[in-house]
Design a protein around this motif. Structure first.
Motif, PDB file in Angstrom:
ATOM      1  N   LYS A  56       0.796  -1.426  -0.073  1.00 18.27           N
ATOM      2  CA  LYS A  56      -0.107   0.001  -0.065  1.00 18.27           C
ATOM      3  C   LYS A  56       0.876   1.238   0.035  1.00 18.27           C
ATOM      4  O   LYS A  56       2.009   1.174   0.677  1.00 18.27           O
ATOM      5  N   SER A 101      -6.526  -2.364  -2.412  1.00 21.24           N
ATOM      6  CA  SER A 101      -7.365  -3.716  -2.166  1.00 21.24           C
ATOM      7  C   SER A 101      -7.733  -4.315  -3.244  1.00 21.24           C
ATOM      8  O   SER A 101      -7.739  -5.507  -3.219  1.00 21.24           O
ATOM      9  N   ARG A 104      -4.549  -5.523  -5.912  1.00 21.27           N
ATOM     10  CA  ARG A 104      -3.716  -6.492  -5.370  1.00 21.27           C
ATOM     11  C   ARG A 104      -3.581  -7.824  -6.182  1.00 21.27           C
ATOM     12  O   ARG A 104      -2.512  -8.473  -6.483  1.00 21.27           O
ATOM     13  N   THR A 119      -1.613  -5.280   4.274  1.00 18.50           N
ATOM     14  CA  THR A 119      -2.798  -5.371   5.079  1.00 18.50           C
ATOM     15  C   THR A 119      -3.876  -6.489   4.513  1.00 18.50           C
ATOM     16  O   THR A 119      -5.000  -6.036   4.694  1.00 18.50           O
ATOM     17  N   MET A 120      -3.373  -7.454   4.228  1.00 25.86           N
ATOM     18  CA  MET A 120      -4.204  -8.300   3.312  1.00 25.86           C
ATOM     19  C   MET A 120      -4.670  -9.510   4.238  1.00 25.86           C
ATOM     20  O   MET A 120      -3.857 -10.441   4.597  1.00 25.86           O
ATOM     21  N   THR A 121      -6.060  -9.821   4.584  1.00 27.41           N
ATOM     22  CA  THR A 121      -6.513 -10.758   5.260  1.00 27.41           C
ATOM     23  C   THR A 121      -6.657 -12.198   4.735  1.00 27.41           C
ATOM     24  O   THR A 121      -6.980 -12.266   3.407  1.00 27.41           O
ATOM     25  N   ARG A 126     -10.406 -15.873  -1.125  1.00 29.88           N
ATOM     26  CA  ARG A 126      -9.131 -15.225  -1.485  1.00 29.88           C
ATOM     27  C   ARG A 126      -8.094 -16.828  -1.809  1.00 29.88           C
ATOM     28  O   ARG A 126      -7.225 -16.589  -2.592  1.00 29.88           O
ATOM     29  N   SER A 168     -12.058  -4.716  -0.184  1.00 34.43           N
ATOM     30  CA  SER A 168     -11.453  -5.025   0.899  1.00 34.43           C
ATOM     31  C   SER A 168     -12.546  -5.961   1.646  1.00 34.43           C
ATOM     32  O   SER A 168     -13.710  -5.999   1.427  1.00 34.43           O
ATOM     33  N   THR A 169     -12.044  -6.926   2.448  1.00 35.07           N
ATOM     34  CA  THR A 169     -12.832  -7.709   3.502  1.00 35.07           C
ATOM     35  C   THR A 169     -14.111  -6.511   4.329  1.00 35.07           C
ATOM     36  O   THR A 169     -15.093  -7.092   4.299  1.00 35.07           O
ATOM     37  N   TYR A 189      -7.616   3.979   0.703  1.00 36.11           N
ATOM     38  CA  TYR A 189      -7.792   4.600   1.996  1.00 36.11           C
ATOM     39  C   TYR A 189      -7.673   6.181   2.200  1.00 36.11           C
ATOM     40  O   TYR A 189      -8.520   6.737   2.984  1.00 36.11           O
ATOM     41  N   ASP A 207      -9.892  -2.317   9.162  1.00 39.31           N
ATOM     42  CA  ASP A 207      -9.240  -2.851  10.134  1.00 39.31           C
ATOM     43  C   ASP A 207      -9.122  -1.769  11.107  1.00 39.31           C
ATOM     44  O   ASP A 207      -8.496  -0.749  10.927  1.00 39.31           O
TER      45      ASP A 207
HETATM   46  N1  GLU Z   1      -7.769  -6.500   5.703  1.00 40.25           N
HETATM   47  C1  GLU Z   1      -8.732  -6.489   4.936  1.00 40.25           C
HETATM   48  C2  GLU Z   1      -8.474  -7.068   3.754  1.00 40.25           C
HETATM   49  O1  GLU Z   1      -7.680  -7.435   3.588  1.00 40.25           O
HETATM   50  C3  GLU Z   1      -8.767  -4.798   5.063  1.00 40.25           C
HETATM   51  C4  GLU Z   1      -7.549  -3.790   4.597  1.00 40.25           C
HETATM   52  C5  GLU Z   1      -7.413  -3.712   3.240  1.00 40.25           C
HETATM   53  O2  GLU Z   1      -8.174  -3.302   2.316  1.00 40.25           O
HETATM   54  O3  GLU Z   1      -6.227  -4.154   2.751  1.00 40.25           O
HETATM   55  O4  GLU Z   1      -9.314  -6.352   2.870  1.00 40.25           O
END
Ligand code: GLU
Length: 272
Positions: A56, A101, A104, A119-121, A126, A168-169, A189, A207
């Motif tokens: 990011k 998001s 990626r 910051t990827m869940t 996925r 995003s999640t 963001y 998050d």
């Molecule tokens: N962790 C969450 C996601 O993977 C929100 C942060 C983001 O958008 O990267 O979607």
């Protein structure tokens, strides 16, 4: 009679050649599947002597471009540099490309980047498209509002405009957890936070760790209501490169064992 025998022998030889060729092709395909195209990602990284990380550029504390230096800075950036040091012996062998998001996974799957540290869940959905390393950070979804807002928790979102980011999640979860909220989605963001500041919505959701970065930057805003999901972050790699995933997991473990991981976490993450 003699002629016929000779013909049968020729036919058998031709069949044998085809069968062998087919077997050979099959095993080639299988090994390509296992190690990815062109002999595998790990091999490619070692040959290129660099790892291209998707990060990011607009997310304070995780990956934010410093306008005065042009460098990206944050927890994810330092983790990526430390991984490059573990795997290739030098943190300067980490190269960075901006992702959002939304972009990626396509950028990973078309080969523009080698890994996502952004910051990827890790989610089951996925996992159908990419492979993940072990968890390297635990976050949870929350809400950011202007101080004094009537929104105090997820219970107060009926008819309220909530801002989220595409891909995003958070954008998916909020619809499930607060079905009566009106969700507006932005590209990244910084756009979403600007929209909150200009009153396009009453709350921004993502998050907690990302929201702390926004609240830090602007003390008129605060997190409310605690967390209502679990967001374990993982590093994503294109499917079919288990050797690269294993190498990243080995490197993550080494960072945890040496104390380097805690050093990076303490530098960026203060609220936990
Ligand atoms: N962790 C969450 C996601 O993977 C929100 C942060 C983001 O958008 O990267 O979607």
């Amino acid at each position: 009679m003699k002629k016929r025998k000779w013909f049968q022998l020729l036919l058998l030889s031709i069949i044998a050649v085809f069968v062998l060729a087919a077997c050979g092709g099959g095993s080639d395909e299988a090994s390509n599947e296992e190690s990815g195209e062109n002999g595998g990602k790990l091999e490619e990284i070692k040959k290129n002597d660099k790892i291209v990380f998707g990060v990011k550029n607009d997310t304070r504390l995780f990956g934010l471009k410093n306008p005065s230096t042009g460098e990206v800075e944050g927890f994810d950036i330092d983790i990526a540099k430390a991984l490059a040091k573990e795997i290739l012996g030098d943190e300067n062998k980490a190269e960075f490309k901006e992702v959002t998001s939304k972009t990626r996974m396509p950028l990973l799957n078309n080969g523009d980047i080698d890994a996502i540290v952004a910051t990827m869940t890790i989610t089951d959905e996925r996992k159908k498209e990419v492979d993940f390393t072990d968890v390297y950070f635990d976050a949870g979804q929350s809400l950011l509002v202007k101080k004094g807002s009537k929104v105090k928790s997820i219970e107060d979102l009926k008819g309220v405009k909530v801002l989220a980011v595409k891909g995003s999640t958070s954008a998916i979860n909020i619809r499930e957890k607060a079905p009566e909220a009106q969700v507006l989605e932005f590209e990244n963001y910084s756009e979403a936070f600007n929209a909150l500041k200009t009153g396009q919505g009453e709350a921004l959701t993502t998050d907690d760790a990302i929201l702390y970065g926004m609240a830090d930057e602007n003390p008129d805003y605060e997190l409310v209501g605690g967390t209502f999901t679990e967001e374990p972050y993982g590093i994503a790699v294109k499917k079919g490169n288990q050797d690269f995933v294993d190498e990243l997991n080995k490197a993550l473990k080494a960072l945890k064992d040496s104390g380097k991981y805690d050093e990076i976490k303490d530098k960026w993450i203060k609220q936990r």
